[in-house]
Design a protein around this motif. Sequence first.
Motif, PDB file in Angstrom:
ATOM      1  N   PHE A  58     -23.354  85.834   7.035  1.00 12.47           N
ATOM      2  CA  PHE A  58     -24.563  85.363   6.367  1.00 12.47           C
ATOM      3  C   PHE A  58     -25.009  86.367   5.320  1.00 12.47           C
ATOM      4  O   PHE A  58     -24.542  87.507   5.287  1.00 12.47           O
ATOM      5  CB  PHE A  58     -25.691  85.132   7.381  1.00 12.47           C
ATOM      6  N   ASN A  61     -31.315  85.832   1.137  1.00 10.69           N
ATOM      7  CA  ASN A  61     -31.655  85.457  -0.233  1.00 10.69           C
ATOM      8  C   ASN A  61     -32.913  86.205  -0.690  1.00 10.69           C
ATOM      9  O   ASN A  61     -33.487  87.007   0.049  1.00 10.69           O
ATOM     10  CB  ASN A  61     -31.800  83.933  -0.371  1.00 10.69           C
ATOM     11  N   GLU A  65     -34.813  84.928   3.424  1.00 12.38           N
ATOM     12  CA  GLU A  65     -34.304  83.958   4.377  1.00 12.38           C
ATOM     13  C   GLU A  65     -32.832  84.213   4.662  1.00 12.38           C
ATOM     14  O   GLU A  65     -32.091  84.634   3.784  1.00 12.38           O
ATOM     15  CB  GLU A  65     -34.463  82.536   3.822  1.00 12.38           C
ATOM     16  N   VAL A  67     -29.189  82.980   5.083  1.00 11.80           N
ATOM     17  CA  VAL A  67     -28.370  81.864   4.617  1.00 11.80           C
ATOM     18  C   VAL A  67     -27.007  81.994   5.284  1.00 11.80           C
ATOM     19  O   VAL A  67     -26.261  82.934   5.023  1.00 11.80           O
ATOM     20  CB  VAL A  67     -28.220  81.867   3.078  1.00 11.80           C
ATOM     21  N   LEU A  69     -23.274  81.518   5.921  1.00 10.87           N
ATOM     22  CA  LEU A  69     -22.090  81.207   5.122  1.00 10.87           C
ATOM     23  C   LEU A  69     -20.998  80.589   5.981  1.00 10.87           C
ATOM     24  O   LEU A  69     -20.347  79.627   5.573  1.00 10.87           O
ATOM     25  CB  LEU A  69     -21.553  82.475   4.461  1.00 10.87           C
ATOM     26  N   LYS A  83     -26.406  77.564  13.418  1.00 12.22           N
ATOM     27  CA  LYS A  83     -26.893  77.080  12.122  1.00 12.22           C
ATOM     28  C   LYS A  83     -28.320  76.548  12.214  1.00 12.22           C
ATOM     29  O   LYS A  83     -29.145  76.815  11.349  1.00 12.22           O
ATOM     30  CB  LYS A  83     -25.959  76.009  11.570  1.00 12.22           C
ATOM     31  N   ASN A  87     -30.316  79.271  10.003  1.00 15.53           N
ATOM     32  CA  ASN A  87     -30.239  78.935   8.588  1.00 15.53           C
ATOM     33  C   ASN A  87     -31.631  78.764   7.976  1.00 15.53           C
ATOM     34  O   ASN A  87     -32.442  77.969   8.448  1.00 15.53           O
ATOM     35  CB  ASN A  87     -29.407  77.675   8.392  1.00 15.53           C
ATOM     36  N   TYR A  88     -31.907  79.524   6.931  1.00 14.16           N
ATOM     37  CA  TYR A  88     -33.154  79.535   6.170  1.00 14.16           C
ATOM     38  C   TYR A  88     -34.373  79.965   6.983  1.00 14.16           C
ATOM     39  O   TYR A  88     -35.491  79.573   6.675  1.00 14.16           O
ATOM     40  CB  TYR A  88     -33.396  78.183   5.480  1.00 14.16           C
TER      41      TYR A  88
END
Length: 114
Positions: A58, A61, A65, A67, A69, A83, A87-88
């Motif tokens: 990951f 950003n 957050e 993200v 991969l 996930k 995620n975020y």
Amino acid sequence: MKKLIVLVVAVLASTQIFANDKTTKETTEQKLRSEIVLLLDKPQIRLDRNEINASIEFILNAKGEIVILNVDSEKEAVESYVKSRLNYKKVDSDITRTGNKVFKLRLKVLNPEA
């Protein structure tokens, strides 16, 4: 002689700067790991075996957050769980100043019934 003293002081000062930078980096990654552990706490996944391993890649950003991969696991339920939970999701603002770096994390999901 004065030049030698100035050189020695400069070398000692530069080693102190490099030593402090490394410690800061380690504590930042440890903070990030701790936050991820809290986000992944108590998975509700049925396992066929005693444990399943996963590899998570990951980045962070600009908004702070996570993200995701890639999640590499034998069981798709583990991939979906990671996930959905990571995620975020926002992390501490001090951690986000790591630049464009891909983080890799090993995850071991243990069967609570074993």
